[in-house]
Design an enzyme around this catalytic site. Structure first.
Site, mmCIF file in Angstrom:
data_model
loop_
_atom_site.group_PDB
_atom_site.id
_atom_site.type_symbol
_atom_site.label_atom_id
_atom_site.label_comp_id
_atom_site.label_asym_id
_atom_site.label_seq_id
_atom_site.Cartn_x
_atom_site.Cartn_y
_atom_site.Cartn_z
ATOM 1 N N HIS A 174 0.826 -1.216 0.000
ATOM 2 C CA HIS A 174 0.000 0.000 0.000
ATOM 3 C C HIS A 174 0.859 1.263 0.000
ATOM 4 O O HIS A 174 0.523 2.228 -0.665
ATOM 5 C CB HIS A 174 -0.924 0.025 1.219
ATOM 6 N N ASP A 225 -6.813 -2.942 7.833
ATOM 7 C CA ASP A 225 -7.791 -3.092 6.754
ATOM 8 C C ASP A 225 -7.870 -4.585 6.397
ATOM 9 O O ASP A 225 -7.999 -4.959 5.235
ATOM 10 C CB ASP A 225 -7.371 -2.252 5.536
ATOM 11 N N LEU A 260 -6.319 -3.089 -5.373
ATOM 12 C CA LEU A 260 -6.004 -3.664 -4.066
ATOM 13 C C LEU A 260 -7.273 -3.732 -3.230
ATOM 14 O O LEU A 260 -8.072 -2.796 -3.208
ATOM 15 C CB LEU A 260 -4.987 -2.790 -3.320
HETATM 16 ZN ZN ZN Z 1 -11.076 1.774 2.391
#
Ligand code: ZN
Length: 373
Positions: free
Chosen positions: A243, A265, A298
């Site tokens: 990320h 996440d 992603l």
């Molecule tokens: Zn998000």
């Protein structure tokens, strides 16, 4: 009385040499106790953004699923978390919130050994179609205080991510702030001015800074520039090399000391082998630990929060700062709940890490958990 046998502990974000003593009621009795030990004691980790874990997707989970996911999270060192719901149709979100409320009651009153549910993070549905990330675009909604209130009453919502530049967003922010729900700006194409307006209305955080938002440029710093330069705003960060680059992670920590909140996440696929998984309506594949939709977007991450701490350290962030961003800083949003702290008198929700920052022991109220899945 029991000693952890550690060389040091992180107490209130500060490195304290010496051992940690736990009393017979499962509370921390003393820190800085003389003795020769190995490893580091840190508070149980706090993750504000967990979509799912260990095969469980919170949008469709039942109470039993929550219990299993909570136990699996605890084995990775996360002892408090916000289950996070991706954008779905309002009826589905409401149904999921009802289950989350039951799961919260069951896991706190039932005394289940596992990560504690702090409340639900609603990511959506008031997000920008310009930056949906993996949220289904057709289910995004214009900000609407009536719907927002409906969602807040359906379950234990503690955080909502929205795009502050959308028409009506400031009214939703005001309504949520009145209901003591943390507003976090994200999946947004907000300019700096639009971000400042949201912060002035009481938004306190930015969701996964840099990801799914207007990029920072020198004449158009956007929501990123506004958040980095304002001392009252917390910055959620997915410290995963897929990320964010190492420099980007370090930039956030340097610009905003004490304001970074590491999040995973995480997905149902986290803590599971590579394969095909779902996040609500979204299907995705995990290959070598990286979750992507068929079009390459992603989809969250499969890292653990301790992986995020390690990645931040690898990026050059001091250990104390990285651990604080996964404990103290998010825990401060839940004052009086005894999470994310390691202080005499608090319940001993403590991890013992070895020198490579892997979990040696997880203590839940002073009792060691079996960390082998
Ligand atoms: Zn998000």
């Amino acid at each position: 009385m029991m000693r952890l046998g550690v060389a040091a502990a992180l107490v209130d974000g500060v490195y304290r040499r010496g051992d940690v003593e736990i009393d017979d009621t499962g509370r921390v009795a003393a820190v800085g106790v003389p003795g020769r030990g190995r490893g580091l004691a840190v508070p149980g980790l706090v993750d504000l953004q967990v979509n799912g874990f260990a095969g469980v997707d919170f949008l469709t989970a039942d109470v039993e699923g929550y219990v299993g996911a909570g136990a699996a999270l605890a084995r990775t060192g996360v002892l408090a978390y916000q289950p996070t719901l991706i954008t779905s149709a309002p009826e589905q979100t409401i149904a999921a919130l009802t289950i989350a409320g039951k799961a919260e009651a069951e896991t706190t009153q039932g005394g289940a050994v596992g990560a504690r549910i702090l409340g639900v993070h609603l990511e959506g549905p008031f997000l920008s179609p310009e930056r949906p990330g993996t949220h289904p675009t057709e289910l995004l909604r214009a900000p609407d205080t009536t719907l927002a209130r409906q969602l807040l009453t359906a379950g234990p919502v503690t955080q909502m991510t929205l795009a502050p530049e959308l028409p009506g967003a400031l009214d939703v922010i005001t309504a949520c702030v009145r209901a003591e729900v943390l507003i976090s700006c994200g999946h947004s194409y907000a300019t700096a001015a639009q971000a400042h307006a949201a912060f002035d209305h009481g938004a306190r955080m930015v969701t996964h800074l840099f990801d799914a938002m207007r990029p920072f440029t020198h004449r158009d710093p956007g929501i990123v520039g506004a958040a980095l330069t304002r001392g009252d705003i917390l910055l959620g960060l997915i410290a995963d090399p897929n990320h964010l680059a190492a420099e980007t992670i370090q930039l956030a920590f340097r610009a905003a000391p004490g304001r970074v909140v590491l999040v995973t996440d995480a997905l149902a696929a986290s803590g599971c082998p590579d394969g095909h998984y779902r996040l609500g309506e979204v299907e995705f594949d995990v290959a070598e630990g990286v979750a992507r939709r068929a079009d390459g977007t992603l989809v969250g991450s499969t890292i653990t929060l301790l992986d995020a701490v390690r990645h931040a350290c690898d990026a050059g962030v001091p250990l104390e700062s990285a651990v604080t961003a996964a404990t103290h800083t998010p825990a401060a949003l839940f004052p009086g709940q005894g999470v994310g702290l390691l202080r005499p008198g608090d319940p001993a929700d403590v991890l013992v890490l070895d020198d490579s920052l892997t979990v040696r022991t997880v203590l839940h109220h002073g009792a060691p958990l079996d960390t082998e899945p």
